[in-house]
Motif scaffolding. Structure first.
Motif, PDB file in Angstrom:
ATOM      1  N   VAL A 148       0.873  -1.181   0.000  1.00 14.60           N
ATOM      2  CA  VAL A 148       0.000   0.000   0.000  1.00 14.60           C
ATOM      3  C   VAL A 148       0.903   1.221   0.000  1.00 14.60           C
ATOM      4  CG1 VAL A 148      -0.176   0.148   2.542  1.00 14.60           C
ATOM      5  CG2 VAL A 148      -2.050   1.034   1.137  1.00 14.60           C
ATOM      6  N   GLY A 149       0.372   2.349  -0.441  1.00  7.82           N
ATOM      7  CA  GLY A 149       1.158   3.580  -0.434  1.00  7.82           C
ATOM      8  C   GLY A 149       1.450   4.047   0.978  1.00  7.82           C
ATOM      9  N   PHE A 150       2.389   4.971   1.092  1.00  9.53           N
ATOM     10  CA  PHE A 150       2.813   5.455   2.406  1.00  9.53           C
ATOM     11  C   PHE A 150       1.595   5.889   3.228  1.00  9.53           C
ATOM     12  CE2 PHE A 150       4.138   8.471   5.553  1.00  9.53           C
ATOM     13  CZ  PHE A 150       5.308   7.912   6.058  1.00  9.53           C
ATOM     14  N   THR A 151       1.607   5.493   4.457  1.00  7.36           N
ATOM     15  CA  THR A 151       0.552   5.884   5.390  1.00  7.36           C
ATOM     16  C   THR A 151       1.217   6.205   6.721  1.00  7.36           C
ATOM     17  OG1 THR A 151      -1.076   4.477   4.280  1.00  7.36           O
ATOM     18  CG2 THR A 151      -1.566   5.120   6.546  1.00  7.36           C
ATOM     19  N   ALA A 152       0.976   7.384   7.228  1.00  7.48           N
ATOM     20  CA  ALA A 152       1.584   7.805   8.490  1.00  7.48           C
ATOM     21  C   ALA A 152       0.957   7.042   9.660  1.00  7.48           C
ATOM     22  CB  ALA A 152       1.433   9.312   8.686  1.00  7.48           C
ATOM     23  N   VAL A 153       1.504   7.273  10.846  1.00  8.69           N
ATOM     24  CA  VAL A 153       1.115   6.505  12.029  1.00  8.69           C
ATOM     25  C   VAL A 153      -0.368   6.626  12.376  1.00  8.69           C
ATOM     26  CG1 VAL A 153       3.398   6.670  13.081  1.00  8.69           C
ATOM     27  CG2 VAL A 153       1.683   8.407  13.601  1.00  8.69           C
ATOM     28  N   THR A 154      -0.879   5.598  13.045  1.00  3.86           N
ATOM     29  CA  THR A 154      -2.181   5.701  13.701  1.00  3.86           C
ATOM     30  C   THR A 154      -1.930   6.501  14.974  1.00  3.86           C
ATOM     31  OG1 THR A 154      -3.008   3.631  12.783  1.00  3.86           O
ATOM     32  CG2 THR A 154      -4.020   4.374  14.836  1.00  3.86           C
ATOM     33  N   GLY A 155      -2.141   7.793  14.893  1.00  3.51           N
ATOM     34  CA  GLY A 155      -1.860   8.687  16.012  1.00  3.51           C
ATOM     35  C   GLY A 155      -2.401  10.056  15.673  1.00  3.51           C
ATOM     36  N   GLY A 156      -2.431  10.925  16.654  1.00  2.00           N
ATOM     37  CA  GLY A 156      -2.924  12.280  16.404  1.00  2.00           C
ATOM     38  C   GLY A 156      -4.396  12.302  16.027  1.00  2.00           C
TER      39      GLY A 156
END
Lengths: 161, 749
Positions: free
Chosen positions: B514-522
């Motif tokens: 999958v394409g870049f995905t930032a953290v589960t956060g914020g």
């Protein structure tokens, strides 16, 4: 040095035989030797309840039981709670009430709650809270778990009525 | 779109991963198995601050069953640079030094060496055979102590940055920054009532039930394969690649199910070490932390020392507010004090503000994010002072907050001007709730309120959706699901496609898939990955309209989709009917969504807490608790409530019990779940929730992230309730029985 011991038990209704080191906990035996990874390790010192299983219908934290102590015992783990392809009413009510978030504590809660409902089919909120005080959940604040156990109790009573 | 037009958004479907999680089938990181697996164990420092003179691993290596031992020397030497750890940049040497200490240990529990062996017991035994020669150094454990002249220095190369400039001064203060707005002196000069108080809060832990874990295989083709429980598979990939000095494409991270994180599973601890051990042995290596390791060797949230001063006129308007926030970063800089400074007065419209923030290193574990990191500490201080001012003015605490509430157009001291926000609506919902006026029903009881804010983040997310011939779709995403986000994301796709949530099959995949995905956060996942799913679904709709147009021999622009039915003129076809015809009309349909959304909407939260204080023991019982939060639009209300209840209870634990007890030598003396006392089911009442919906103009469905703001107000609300119950203003967290008794006794003196 680490001579293994032969242990004969019944796990989730099936006879089960395994070899373990005397120092291995029942939790380790279930997870690492038998592949029953539904029972979780959260603290390994009996304080979180994630590894809760039933041993001859007694609620135990399997991290505090040695594998060799399971000799001749009936063990029930989360993998043995559903009735065949049908979920146990507790499993259904946990889903319907959104009583899990990350889900790591869920097997322990369901096993512990089943033991409660087996001996007290109509527990009050206080009784549920006291019984489940041995199981830590950090995601839900317990509200939806308590409701799920209550709902399952009511549904089981309707079925039995 | 208006709320009432939604068919899926706002409903409560069963979560897609639910059955696996109630039957024990879901596989978490520690459940991962592989042929030839070795088990790792980490040796940790017994000292809070010491120079490492020598490490001798020879005895450990000779123990039968031991396959490899690694130390910091096994990391490749790479030039210093800044690396993104998933929530901000840090120097590479700090990131690496926290994974395996080099030269010095900076806290008790600091990782020093690691062993791989045929069993976890052998690995543990072997770690005990590693001989380390330490020169023990004096340690500093609190921010005020570490800031003193002559304090023991953690990093000889750490120079204080002040107001954005390098000072060249070596100290434990990594940074001092200031947010200022208006004229603070003039503001205080206008004030007719002023309150200034000092506060201290203890280090606390996120307390996720699943310990950190990682399995790595340095494969024979040179690729490094990782399976772990993390909030961000891509940040694990990037940090692991960086520390091992390989391109990111050489690392593939498969996120297993994750047993809680709350910010604490963003940092990387074990993956690069497991990879080094795997490289040496040619076998996969799994490392799982013990609970003690989690307390001593992962990232708790900062303890803090704070001062807050607020002035107001008799008419109830705040004229000026000032805050001093010194947060303990732990061993390496990065105490999340900036977010605390952004949030401390964020709920209020104040013209004159000065906020000073200090990021201070101390000999405790390197801190990590914890649910609205920095904001809970700050809100405890600010909401206590706000309550005291309202009391002095004789104004109802909620009316006082309403008079000063932030609204659209209000500017925060750190710069941003609010778009449409729900601060006023949250306070009004608190005021209108029957809880606020219900009788307390007994002596030694009190009711407190507080409000809080978390700004939420956007950041990149990717998603693909492929259509199956039976009219269902498969949704592929990269956000690890900690609390039901597979479903809240799938629901947004379902809404666009006009199909039931159950007909979307969401899967969280590895970093190759999958394409870049930032953290589960914020609080970003439902907002940002949900938006990626929305875009991918729009892409599917566009392609499906073309197919319909082809069949009907018309223009795609004339085809409309309404609740799962494509139509053009008098022709109609359901989503399912058209899905069955894809092969004949050109082949598969795959939609893609890749976003880096800007329109993030902050969330306000408030709570009402009723407590009873036992005057003999100081024990505080929570009698009733109501949490109110602006969700923008609740995609799946049950899981929004769940976030509110979970955040509230973490806030209750932080307020009343939780604390790292440190002895003078810098050793945590309560590193078990027996002695680190998190709330149990028995300690709590039901947690009532009120979801306020002030749509976020920056999201297709108006959603605001809801994961964090709910933890911010509880400690302040409980402190204010304790004041009304026992007559004492608490200035420290936790407000445990000894602290309460001390406050009661010192008031009697």
């Amino acid at each position: 040095m680490h001579t293994k011991v032969r242990v004969q038990t019944t796990i989730n209704g099936e006879p089960q035989e395994f070899l373990c080191e005397p120092r291995q906990s029942l939790l380790e035996c279930l997870r690492d030797l038998l592949g029953l990874t539904g029972t979780k390790e959260g603290c390994n010192d009996g304080n979180c309840g994630a590894c809760t299983v039933l041993m001859d219908d007694r609620v135990v934290t399997s991290c505090l039981v040695l594998g060799v102590e399971a000799q001749g015992c009936q063990i029930t783990t989360i993998e043995g709670i559903a009735r065949g392809s049908e979920l146990h009413p507790l499993q259904r009510s946990f889903l319907e009430n959104a009583a899990l978030q990350c889900g790591i504590c869920t097997p322990g809660f369901i096993v512990a709650a089943k033991a409660l409902l087996d001996q007290q089919p109509n527990p009050s909120e206080d009784e549920i809270r006291l019984w489940l005080a041995n199981n830590l959940c950090r995601c839900t604040g317990y509200d939806k778990i308590i409701r799920a156990v209550k709902q399952a109790a009511e549904q089981m009573q309707e079925v039995n009525a | 779109m208006k709320t009432q037009e939604y068919t899926v958004v706002g409903t409560r479907p069963i979560r897609h991963d639910g059955v696996d999680k109630v039957t024990g089938r879901a596989l978490y990181g520690a459940d991962f198995q592989m042929a030839g697996l070795l088990y790792g164990h980490i040796l940790r420092s017994p000292h809070a601050h010491a120079r490492i003179r020598r490490i001798d691993t020879s005895k450990a290596e000779q123990l039968p069953g031991v396959k490899a031992v690694v130390t910091a020397g096994d990391f490749p030497e790479v030039p210093e640079r800044m690396v993104d750890l998933g929530e901000g940049d840090t120097p590479l040497s700090y990131a690496r030094g926290n994974v395996l200490a080099k030269g010095k240990v900076l806290y008790k529990g600091h990782a020093i060496a690691a062993v791989a062996a045929t069993s976890v017991h052998v690995a543990e035994e072997a770690a005990g055979l590693i001989e380390v020669d330490y020169e023990v150094l004096p340690c500093v454990l609190t921010a005020p102590e570490a800031m003193q002249d002559g304090a023991a220095i953690l990093h000889d190369d750490l120079k204080t940055k002040e107001f954005g400039e390098q000072t060249g001064r070596v100290s434990n203060v990594a940074e001092h920054f200031r947010y200022a707005m208006g004229d603070i002196e003039a503001g205080f000069a206008q004030a007719e009532v002023m309150v200034e108080r000092e506060f201290n809060t203890a280090t606390v832990h996120q307390g996720y039930i699943e310990p950190h874990n990682a399995t790595a295989l340095w494969n024979n083709d040179g690729r490094i394969l990782v399976w772990c429980s993390t909030q961000g598979s891509f940040s694990v990939r990037d940090v692991t690649a960086c520390l091992l000095d390989v391109p990111v494409s050489r690392v593939r991270v498969t996120p297993m199910e994750i047993g809680g994180g709350f910010g604490g599973k963003i940092p990387v601890y074990l993956e690069p070490v497991a990879a080094l051990l795997s490289k040496k042995t040619g076998k996969p290596v799994k490392i799982v932390m013990s609970r003690k390791d989690v307390f001593e060797g992962s990232g708790p949230t900062p303890g803090s020392h704070m001062k807050v001063k607020i002035g107001a006129r008799k008419d109830g308007r705040i004229t000026a507010a000032q805050a001093y926030l010194a947060y303990e970063a732990g061993a390496y800089p990065g105490a999340m004090v900036a977010p605390g400074a952004m949030c401390v007065f964020a709920a209020y419209d104040i013209a004159n503000v000065v906020i000073d923030g200090f990021d201070v290193v101390v000999n405790k574990p390197s801190t990590a994010a914890y649910r609205a990191p920095g904001a809970t500490n700050a809100a405890f201080a600010a909401e206590s002072v706000v309550d005291e001012i309202a009391e002095k003015l004789g104004i109802d605490p909620l009316d006082f907050r309403l008079k000063n509430a932030a609204k659209e157009g209000t500017r925060r001291a750190d710069g941003p001007k609010y778009r449409r926000i729900g601060c006023v609506e949250v306070i009004e919902a608190m005021k209108n709730h029957p809880h606020y006026t219900a009788p307390l029903g007994g002596p030694h009881r009190g009711r407190g309120v507080a409000i809080g804010f978390w700004f939420n983040v956007g950041l990149p997310s990717s998603c693909t959706i492929s259509v199956s011939a039976d009219g269902t779709v498969n949704l592929v995403e990269g956000s690890t699901d900690i609390g039901g986000t597979r479903t809240s994301i799938a629901m947004q796709a379902a809404e666009v496609l006009g199909i039931p949530a159950e007909d979307v099959h969401p899967t969280v995949v590895d970093t190759d898939s999958v394409g870049f995905t930032a953290v589960t956060g914020g609080s970003r996942t439902t907002f940002a990955t949900g938006w990626a799913a929305y875009e991918a679904a729009q892409d599917v709709v566009r392609q499906m309209k073309e197919r319909a147009a082809k069949i009907w021999e018309t223009e795609a622009a004339s085809v409309a989709l309404d609740r799962g039915v494509f139509q053009s003129g008098d022709k109609r076809m359901t989503f399912q009917e058209l899905a069955a015809k894809l092969d004949q009309t050109g082949g598969p349909v795959v939609g893609r969504g890749a976003v880096n959304p800007r329109g993030v909407g902050g969330s306000f939260s408030g709570c009402i807490a009723d407590v009873e204080v036992d005057p003999e023991t100081g024990k505080v019982t929570i009698l009733r608790f109501t949490s109110v939060q602006d969700a923008g639009k609740a995609i799946h209300p049950s899981y929004v409530e769940g976030q509110m209840q979970g955040g509230s209870v973490q806030g209750i634990g932080w307020a009343l019990n939780e604390e790292y007890f440190m002895n003078d030598a810098g050793s945590m003396t309560n590193s078990s779940l027996l002695d680190y006392r998190m709330p149990t089911a028995l300690d709590l009442p039901m947690i009532d929730t009120v979801i306020v919906e002030v749509p976020n103009p920056g999201h297709p469905f108006g959603a605001r992230g809801v994961g964090e703001a709910n933890i911010v107000p509880p400690p302040g609300a409980i402190a204010n309730a304790i004041y009304r119950a026992a007559g004492v203003r608490m200035n420290r967290l936790p407000m445990n029985p000894p602290a309460i008794m001390q406050a009661i006794w010192s008031q009697r003196d």
